[in-house]
Structures are given as C-alpha cells and as structure tokens.
Enzyme design. Structure first.
Site, short mmCIF file in Angstrom:
data_model
loop_
_atom_site.label_atom_id
_atom_site.label_comp_id
_atom_site.label_asym_id
_atom_site.label_seq_id
_atom_site.Cartn_x
_atom_site.Cartn_y
_atom_site.Cartn_z
N GLY A 9 -16.38 -15.67 -21.18
CA GLY A 9 -15.97 -15.19 -22.52
C GLY A 9 -15.67 -16.37 -23.44
N ARG A 48 -22.81 -14.78 -19.43
CA ARG A 48 -22.46 -14.57 -18.03
C ARG A 48 -23.79 -14.53 -17.28
NH1 ARG A 48 -18.09 -11.33 -20.49
NH2 ARG A 48 -16.20 -12.53 -20.15
N ASP A 89 -12.12 -19.35 -14.41
CA ASP A 89 -12.24 -19.55 -12.96
C ASP A 89 -13.66 -19.33 -12.44
OD1 ASP A 89 -9.69 -20.32 -12.41
OD2 ASP A 89 -8.96 -18.31 -11.92
N THR A 143 -10.21 -19.90 -22.00
CA THR A 143 -10.13 -18.43 -21.95
C THR A 143 -8.89 -17.98 -22.70
OG1 THR A 143 -9.74 -16.50 -20.55
CG2 THR A 143 -9.04 -18.59 -19.63
N ASP A 146 -7.25 -15.51 -21.90
CA ASP A 146 -6.40 -14.74 -20.97
C ASP A 146 -5.23 -15.52 -20.37
OD1 ASP A 146 -8.24 -12.71 -21.40
OD2 ASP A 146 -9.38 -13.15 -19.59
N ASP A 197 -5.19 -17.05 -17.71
CA ASP A 197 -5.10 -16.66 -16.29
C ASP A 197 -5.63 -17.72 -15.33
OD1 ASP A 197 -7.74 -16.43 -17.03
OD2 ASP A 197 -8.07 -14.50 -16.08
N ARG A 243 -7.89 -9.15 -19.41
CA ARG A 243 -8.55 -8.78 -18.15
C ARG A 243 -7.50 -8.29 -17.16
NH1 ARG A 243 -13.97 -10.94 -16.21
NH2 ARG A 243 -13.84 -12.36 -17.93
P1 ADP Z 1 -14.87 -16.99 -16.57
O1 ADP Z 1 -15.53 -18.32 -16.41
O2 ADP Z 1 -14.26 -16.79 -17.91
O3 ADP Z 1 -13.94 -16.67 -15.41
P2 ADP Z 1 -16.85 -15.20 -15.40
O4 ADP Z 1 -16.00 -14.82 -14.25
O5 ADP Z 1 -17.65 -14.14 -16.09
O6 ADP Z 1 -16.02 -15.88 -16.57
O7 ADP Z 1 -17.82 -16.35 -14.89
C1 ADP Z 1 -18.71 -16.99 -15.80
C2 ADP Z 1 -19.97 -17.38 -15.07
O8 ADP Z 1 -19.67 -18.33 -14.03
C3 ADP Z 1 -20.67 -16.26 -14.33
O9 ADP Z 1 -21.48 -15.47 -15.17
C4 ADP Z 1 -21.53 -17.05 -13.35
O10 ADP Z 1 -22.64 -17.61 -14.01
C5 ADP Z 1 -20.59 -18.17 -12.96
N1 ADP Z 1 -19.89 -17.82 -11.72
C6 ADP Z 1 -18.87 -16.93 -11.56
N2 ADP Z 1 -18.49 -16.84 -10.27
C7 ADP Z 1 -19.28 -17.70 -9.59
C8 ADP Z 1 -19.40 -18.08 -8.21
N3 ADP Z 1 -18.61 -17.55 -7.29
N4 ADP Z 1 -20.33 -19.01 -7.89
C9 ADP Z 1 -21.13 -19.54 -8.82
N5 ADP Z 1 -21.08 -19.23 -10.12
C10 ADP Z 1 -20.17 -18.34 -10.51
O1 F6P Z 2 -11.88 -13.19 -20.50
C1 F6P Z 2 -11.78 -12.90 -21.86
C2 F6P Z 2 -11.94 -11.42 -22.11
O2 F6P Z 2 -11.85 -11.19 -23.50
C3 F6P Z 2 -10.97 -10.54 -21.35
O3 F6P Z 2 -9.70 -10.49 -21.97
C4 F6P Z 2 -11.70 -9.22 -21.36
O4 F6P Z 2 -11.35 -8.45 -20.22
C5 F6P Z 2 -13.14 -9.63 -21.27
O5 F6P Z 2 -13.21 -10.98 -21.67
C6 F6P Z 2 -14.05 -8.80 -22.15
O6 F6P Z 2 -15.35 -9.20 -21.90
P1 F6P Z 2 -16.59 -8.74 -22.79
O7 F6P Z 2 -16.57 -9.58 -24.04
O8 F6P Z 2 -17.74 -9.02 -21.93
O9 F6P Z 2 -16.37 -7.31 -23.14
#
Ligand code: ADP
Ligand code: F6P
Length: 324
Positions: A15, A76, A107, A129, A131, A133, A175
């Site tokens: 995000g 993503r 993360d 982020t 969040d 978090d 989230r």
């Molecule tokens: P954030 O980075 O904000 O936590 P996401 O959880 O959507 O957001 O993760 C972002 C991107 O990071 C995912 O779309 C994917 O490309 C990559 N990613 C997430 N988890 C993994 C993982 N376990 N191993 C490798 N890449 C990952």
């Molecule tokens: O991680 C940032 C965030 O805005 C969260 O607060 C929320 O749950 C999520 O992303 C929303 O994702 P999307 O923009 O894909 O609806």
C-alpha cells in the site's frame, strides 16, 4: 573481492503511504551526492519482473517532497512468493548492474527483500505504511499524515454528531492493527475506541456505555472503530435499535492513504532514505531501518520480521480515563 557499490535502485511496494516520495527523493539525492548511480523500479516487485527500470537523476525527484502517493507507483505481486520468480528477479537486478536495492514498504515487502538478499542482492528495507504495524520501529512512513487526515475528518463528523445528538461510528484503516484508531480515539476525544487487539466483541457493554453517557448529559457519542474490527454499518443499525439513539456509520477509507505528507513524514522519510544509502555504502545488506526510542537504527531483516508489537496498555488506559 567484493564488487564496489556503483549503482543502486529503489522501489515502493504494498500500500502507498504519504512520505514515500520524500523517501524516494532522499534515496536518489543522497546516492547521487555520494557518487552512486540510481535507478527507479516501477510498480514494486511486479514491475521488477517486467524490467520496468528507469534511470533517475536529481530532476527525476524534483517537486515531489510535498506530494502524496509514490511517483514509482506501487503494486502487490503475489507470484513474488515463489522461489523461481525471486531468482528471476535477482537475475534481472544483476543484468541491469544493480548492486543494491532499497525497498520501501511493509512486512510483506520486507519478506520479498529478504529473499533477494538471500540470493546475493544487497537489500535494505524502509518501513512505509500508514498502519504503523511494523514491530521494529516506532515510526512508519505515512502514519503521521494518515492519522492527521483521519483526525480532521472525525472532527467534522463530531460537529454534526453534536448538532443532531447522535451516535456516530467512524471506521479508520489499519488492516489488523489498531494504531490509527487508538491515536484518533485520543485525539478526537472518542467515547469508545474499538481495537482489534483489545475489543472483546461485547456489543451489549458498548450499548450500556452509550446509554450511560447519554444519561450523564453527553450530546454525542463518537465510536472510533478500527478496520480490523469492522462491521461499522451493521453495528450502527444494532446500536440504534437497542438505544433508540440515531446512529450513523462513516468509513473514512482511502482518503487516509493520500494527501500531502506532514512535516514529520517528510523529515523522517528523508532520513530513512539517506540511512538506506549509507548502509549500502557500508557494505550492509538484509537490514531494515527503524526509529526506536528517539534514534534511527537498523536491524537484520530476520530479526525485524520476528519481532512482535502490541498496543501500549497505558496509552489505551489513558484513552478510557479521558471519557467522563
Ligand atoms: P506490505 O509490504 O505493505 O506488508 P503486502 O503484504 O501486500 O504489503 O506485500 C507487498 C508485496 O510483497 C506482495 O505483493 C509480494 O510481492 C511481496 N511479498 C509479500 N509476502 C512475501 C513473501 N512471503 N515472500 C516474498 N514476497 C512477499
Ligand atoms: O496497509 C495499508 C492499508 O491502507 C490498510 O490500512 C488497508 O487494510 C489496506 O491497505 C487496504 O488495501 P487496498 O488499498 O488494497 O484496499
């Protein structure tokens, strides 16, 4: 002998968050100031796999410090969890002569960065982020702006709530985390704050509290509900039916993700960006930058991802004492 760092790249993933642009600008300009070449990877890991890689110079990041979103776009990319896809990405980075990679995200993005580091790419993660978090840091890029945006929106709902003597449930993002909700709950003087980390689902207790507060002369009743608890619209209907008090639900939504970053977000994001470049120049890899107890620090990605974070109990208690 280890290859000298000559070219680095930066991407944003997951995000978006206000302040990401300030961070990109800092990575680019710090790197240029220290004699490195810089590339931008568009659309996170998805763009990396499609080789959407551009050269960046000082002007590429002109006029962006005040802008929300990310000029590099974000995405993503679920397939990035696959080992063969990660290997492909590492090969692409090598093909483009990229010696170091800065990943701005949460993360999930760091889990991807860890895999690239394991495949020999020098990688640094920067917490981006709204969040808040990410366990290894007290600050994440975008939280300060998002929480201020939400606070201003909730102030406005509070005005109309008082005029109509209503109960209003306002749902904020986060989230699975309740940091935005807790901060808004205190900053907006909410009567109730529902956090995924603490809410026990006892709606009758909530209803009794609303009735009690009304008896004590409260003109409105503001409930800040975290996205991780959810169900604000149906909860509003049940509260109205049980209390007889008109109740409305507002889901603030993606407004919280945009807008011009606050001063804190611009400055901290700039320091994060510079620190990432410095770490790469020191030959470090597989690190996440954080801000903890007043200092900018860095951790091994494995250590950072294994850390746990929770809502501060004292802060939550304070929020309850302030409702009388
Ligand atoms: P954030 O980075 O904000 O936590 P996401 O959880 O959507 O957001 O993760 C972002 C991107 O990071 C995912 O779309 C994917 O490309 C990559 N990613 C997430 N988890 C993994 C993982 N376990 N191993 C490798 N890449 C990952
Ligand atoms: O991680 C940032 C965030 O805005 C969260 O607060 C929320 O749950 C999520 O992303 C929303 O994702 P999307 O923009 O894909 O609806």
């Amino acid at each position: 002998m280890e290859k000298k760092m000559e070219t680095i790249a930066v991407l944003t993933s997951g995000g978006d968050a206000p302040g990401m642009n300030a961070c990109i600008r800092s990575v680019v300009r710090t790197a240029l100031a220290k004699g490195l070449k810089v590339k931008g990877i568009l659309r996170g890991y998805a763009g990396l796999l499609k080789e959407e890689i551009i050269d960046m110079d000082s002007h590429s990041v002109s006029d962006i410090i005040e802008r929300g979103g990310t000029i590099l776009y974000t995405a993503r990319c679920l397939e990035f969890k696959k080992p063969d896809v990660q290997q492909q990405a590492a090969d692409i980075l090598r093909k483009h002569g990229i010696d170091g990679l800065v990943v701005i995200g949460g993360d999930g993005s760091f889990a991807g960065a860890r895999q690239l580091a394991n495949l020999g790419i020098n990688t640094i993660g920067l917490p981006g982020t709204i969040d808040l978090d990410i366990a290894c840091t007290d600050y994440t890029i975008g939280f300060d702006t998002a929480v201020n945006t939400a606070m201003e929106a909730i102030d406005k709902v509070r005005d109309t709530s008082s005029s109509h003597e209503r109960c209003n449930i306002i749902e904020v993002m986060g989230r699975n985390a309740g940091y935005i909700a807790l901060w808004c709950g205190i900053a907006n003087g909410a009567e109730d704050i529902l956090l995924p980390e603490r809410y026990d689902g006892d709606e009758q207790k909530l209803i009794n509290h609303i009735i009690d507060m009304r008896k004590q002369g409260k003109k409105h009743h503001i409930i800040i509900n975290a996205e991780g608890v959810g169900h604000s619209t149906s909860m509003a209907k049940r509260i109205e039916a049980a209390t007889g008090i008109e109740t409305r639900a507002t889901i603030i939504g993606h407004i919280q993700r945009g807008g011009s970053p606050t001063c804190t977000d611009r400055v901290y994001a700039s320091i994060f960006g510079a620190k990432a470049v410095d770490l790469l120049l020191e030959g470090k890899s597989k690190r996440v930058v954080g801000y903890r107890k007043g200092e900018f620090v860095d951790y091994d990605i494995n250590e950072a991802l294994a850390m746990k974070k929770d809502i501060d109990d004292y802060t939550f208690e304070v929020s309850k004492w302030l409702v009388r």
